[in-house]
Design a protein around this motif. Structure first.
Motif, PDB file in Angstrom:
ATOM      1  N   SER A  12      -2.856   2.651  -5.424  1.00  0.00           N
ATOM      2  CA  SER A  12      -2.179   3.667  -5.750  1.00  0.00           C
ATOM      3  C   SER A  12      -2.225   3.923  -7.400  1.00  0.00           C
ATOM      4  O   SER A  12      -2.336   3.064  -8.114  1.00  0.00           O
ATOM      5  N   THR A  13      -2.112   5.533  -7.762  1.00  0.00           N
ATOM      6  CA  THR A  13      -2.328   5.778  -9.142  1.00  0.00           C
ATOM      7  C   THR A  13      -0.963   5.318  -9.823  1.00  0.00           C
ATOM      8  O   THR A  13      -1.007   5.343 -11.022  1.00  0.00           O
ATOM      9  N   ARG A  14       0.143   5.092  -8.998  1.00  0.00           N
ATOM     10  CA  ARG A  14       1.466   4.503  -9.520  1.00  0.00           C
ATOM     11  C   ARG A  14       1.562   3.016  -9.762  1.00  0.00           C
ATOM     12  O   ARG A  14       2.518   2.437 -10.298  1.00  0.00           O
ATOM     13  N   SER A  15       0.423   2.357  -9.143  1.00  0.00           N
ATOM     14  CA  SER A  15       0.223   0.888  -9.483  1.00  0.00           C
ATOM     15  C   SER A  15       0.203   0.549 -10.847  1.00  0.00           C
ATOM     16  O   SER A  15      -0.869   1.309 -11.534  1.00  0.00           O
ATOM     17  N   SER A  16       0.606  -0.659 -11.382  1.00  0.00           N
ATOM     18  CA  SER A  16       0.068  -0.891 -12.836  1.00  0.00           C
ATOM     19  C   SER A  16      -1.335  -1.706 -12.873  1.00  0.00           C
ATOM     20  O   SER A  16      -1.776  -2.069 -11.673  1.00  0.00           O
ATOM     21  N   VAL A  23      -0.280  -1.503  -4.981  1.00  0.00           N
ATOM     22  CA  VAL A  23       0.080  -0.811  -3.641  1.00  0.00           C
ATOM     23  C   VAL A  23      -1.408  -0.269  -3.033  1.00  0.00           C
ATOM     24  O   VAL A  23      -1.973   0.569  -4.126  1.00  0.00           O
ATOM     25  N   GLU A  24      -1.910  -0.509  -2.204  1.00  0.00           N
ATOM     26  CA  GLU A  24      -3.235   0.006  -1.691  1.00  0.00           C
ATOM     27  C   GLU A  24      -2.931   1.007  -0.143  1.00  0.00           C
ATOM     28  O   GLU A  24      -2.113   0.539   0.357  1.00  0.00           O
ATOM     29  N   VAL A  25      -3.585   2.037  -0.193  1.00  0.00           N
ATOM     30  CA  VAL A  25      -3.221   3.040   0.951  1.00  0.00           C
ATOM     31  C   VAL A  25      -4.666   3.372   1.711  1.00  0.00           C
ATOM     32  O   VAL A  25      -5.746   3.542   0.662  1.00  0.00           O
ATOM     33  N   ALA A  26      -4.806   3.300   2.913  1.00  0.00           N
ATOM     34  CA  ALA A  26      -5.909   3.472   3.734  1.00  0.00           C
ATOM     35  C   ALA A  26      -5.548   4.866   4.378  1.00  0.00           C
ATOM     36  O   ALA A  26      -4.785   4.878   5.379  1.00  0.00           O
ATOM     37  N   GLY A  27      -6.086   5.789   4.102  1.00  0.00           N
ATOM     38  CA  GLY A  27      -5.732   7.372   4.870  1.00  0.00           C
ATOM     39  C   GLY A  27      -6.839   7.680   5.661  1.00  0.00           C
ATOM     40  O   GLY A  27      -6.860   8.832   6.017  1.00  0.00           O
ATOM     41  N   ASN A  28      -8.095   6.936   5.925  1.00  0.00           N
ATOM     42  CA  ASN A  28      -8.990   7.333   6.541  1.00  0.00           C
ATOM     43  C   ASN A  28      -9.018   6.871   8.170  1.00  0.00           C
ATOM     44  O   ASN A  28      -9.786   6.847   8.892  1.00  0.00           O
ATOM     45  N   PRO A  44      -0.339  -8.952   5.616  1.00  0.00           N
ATOM     46  CA  PRO A  44       0.087  -7.834   6.627  1.00  0.00           C
ATOM     47  C   PRO A  44      -0.028  -6.531   5.950  1.00  0.00           C
ATOM     48  O   PRO A  44      -0.093  -6.548   4.705  1.00  0.00           O
ATOM     49  N   ALA A  45      -0.070  -5.555   7.020  1.00  0.00           N
ATOM     50  CA  ALA A  45      -0.204  -4.097   6.319  1.00  0.00           C
ATOM     51  C   ALA A  45       0.794  -3.226   7.207  1.00  0.00           C
ATOM     52  O   ALA A  45       1.310  -3.738   8.331  1.00  0.00           O
ATOM     53  N   LEU A  46       1.636  -2.580   6.555  1.00  0.00           N
ATOM     54  CA  LEU A  46       2.462  -1.215   7.199  1.00  0.00           C
ATOM     55  C   LEU A  46       1.659  -0.198   7.797  1.00  0.00           C
ATOM     56  O   LEU A  46       0.560   0.127   7.068  1.00  0.00           O
ATOM     57  N   PHE A  47       2.227   0.402   8.684  1.00  0.00           N
ATOM     58  CA  PHE A  47       1.323   1.724   9.096  1.00  0.00           C
ATOM     59  C   PHE A  47       2.357   2.727   9.479  1.00  0.00           C
ATOM     60  O   PHE A  47       3.290   2.484   9.728  1.00  0.00           O
ATOM     61  N   PHE A  48       2.144   3.945   9.081  1.00  0.00           N
ATOM     62  CA  PHE A  48       3.072   5.110   9.148  1.00  0.00           C
ATOM     63  C   PHE A  48       2.090   6.267   9.882  1.00  0.00           C
ATOM     64  O   PHE A  48       0.766   6.459   9.666  1.00  0.00           O
ATOM     65  N   ALA A  49       2.766   7.028  10.718  1.00  0.00           N
ATOM     66  CA  ALA A  49       2.209   8.451  10.921  1.00  0.00           C
ATOM     67  C   ALA A  49       2.017   9.273   9.830  1.00  0.00           C
ATOM     68  O   ALA A  49       2.643   9.163   8.837  1.00  0.00           O
ATOM     69  N   PRO A  50       0.897  10.132   9.945  1.00  0.00           N
ATOM     70  CA  PRO A  50       0.356  10.610   8.635  1.00  0.00           C
ATOM     71  C   PRO A  50       1.340  11.661   8.398  1.00  0.00           C
ATOM     72  O   PRO A  50       1.866  11.665   7.071  1.00  0.00           O
ATOM     73  N   THR A  51       2.328  12.229   8.850  1.00  0.00           N
ATOM     74  CA  THR A  51       3.226  13.127   8.823  1.00  0.00           C
ATOM     75  C   THR A  51       4.366  12.377   7.956  1.00  0.00           C
ATOM     76  O   THR A  51       4.930  12.748   7.327  1.00  0.00           O
ATOM     77  N   TRP A  53       4.140   9.667   6.515  1.00  0.00           N
ATOM     78  CA  TRP A  53       3.748   9.123   4.997  1.00  0.00           C
ATOM     79  C   TRP A  53       3.599  10.270   4.015  1.00  0.00           C
ATOM     80  O   TRP A  53       4.300  10.019   2.906  1.00  0.00           O
ATOM     81  N   ARG A  54       3.381  11.426   4.590  1.00  0.00           N
ATOM     82  CA  ARG A  54       3.563  12.653   3.647  1.00  0.00           C
ATOM     83  C   ARG A  54       5.025  12.804   3.134  1.00  0.00           C
ATOM     84  O   ARG A  54       5.266  13.344   2.072  1.00  0.00           O
ATOM     85  N   VAL A  55       5.745  12.875   4.152  1.00  0.00           N
ATOM     86  CA  VAL A  55       7.167  13.180   3.674  1.00  0.00           C
ATOM     87  C   VAL A  55       7.614  12.182   2.972  1.00  0.00           C
ATOM     88  O   VAL A  55       8.363  12.389   1.794  1.00  0.00           O
ATOM     89  N   PHE A  56       7.487  10.673   3.132  1.00  0.00           N
ATOM     90  CA  PHE A  56       7.610   9.607   2.227  1.00  0.00           C
ATOM     91  C   PHE A  56       7.149  10.020   0.933  1.00  0.00           C
ATOM     92  O   PHE A  56       8.038   9.957  -0.294  1.00  0.00           O
ATOM     93  N   VAL A  57       5.977  10.128   0.674  1.00  0.00           N
ATOM     94  CA  VAL A  57       5.331  10.361  -0.804  1.00  0.00           C
ATOM     95  C   VAL A  57       5.952  11.747  -1.280  1.00  0.00           C
ATOM     96  O   VAL A  57       6.326  11.781  -2.551  1.00  0.00           O
ATOM     97  N   ALA A  58       6.326  12.733  -0.706  1.00  0.00           N
ATOM     98  CA  ALA A  58       6.996  14.062  -1.366  1.00  0.00           C
ATOM     99  C   ALA A  58       8.376  13.731  -1.742  1.00  0.00           C
ATOM    100  O   ALA A  58       8.601  13.910  -2.991  1.00  0.00           O
TER     101      ALA A  58
END
Length: 64
Positions: A12-16, A23-28, A44-51, A53-58
């Motif tokens: 993540s660009t917000r990670s120090s 935090v790492e994200v796999a969007g592929n 462990p990893a968490l999984f989100f539906a793409p929609t 995830w977009r709402v969360f990031v926004a």
């Protein structure tokens, strides 16, 4: 559970940059977005539906 064998993780660009809060994200991945702690890549990893995830990031971006 999603198959992580083809995951392309990006930090993540917000990670120090000091090795802390990473935090790492796999969007592929097909149909899901994976999120994990970079300090524990085999953990462990968490999984989100793409929609979702977009709402969360926004929402996070609005508060930043």
């Amino acid at each position: 559970m999603a198959d992580l064998s083809g995951a392309q993780w990006r930090k993540s660009t917000r990670s120090s940059s000091n090795g802390g809060d990473c935090v790492e994200v796999a969007g592929n991945l097909p149909g899901v977005v994976g999120v994990r702690d970079s300090k524990d890549p085999t953990g462990p990893a968490l999984f989100f539906a793409p929609t979702a995830w977009r709402v969360f990031v926004a929402q996070v971006a609005e508060r930043a």
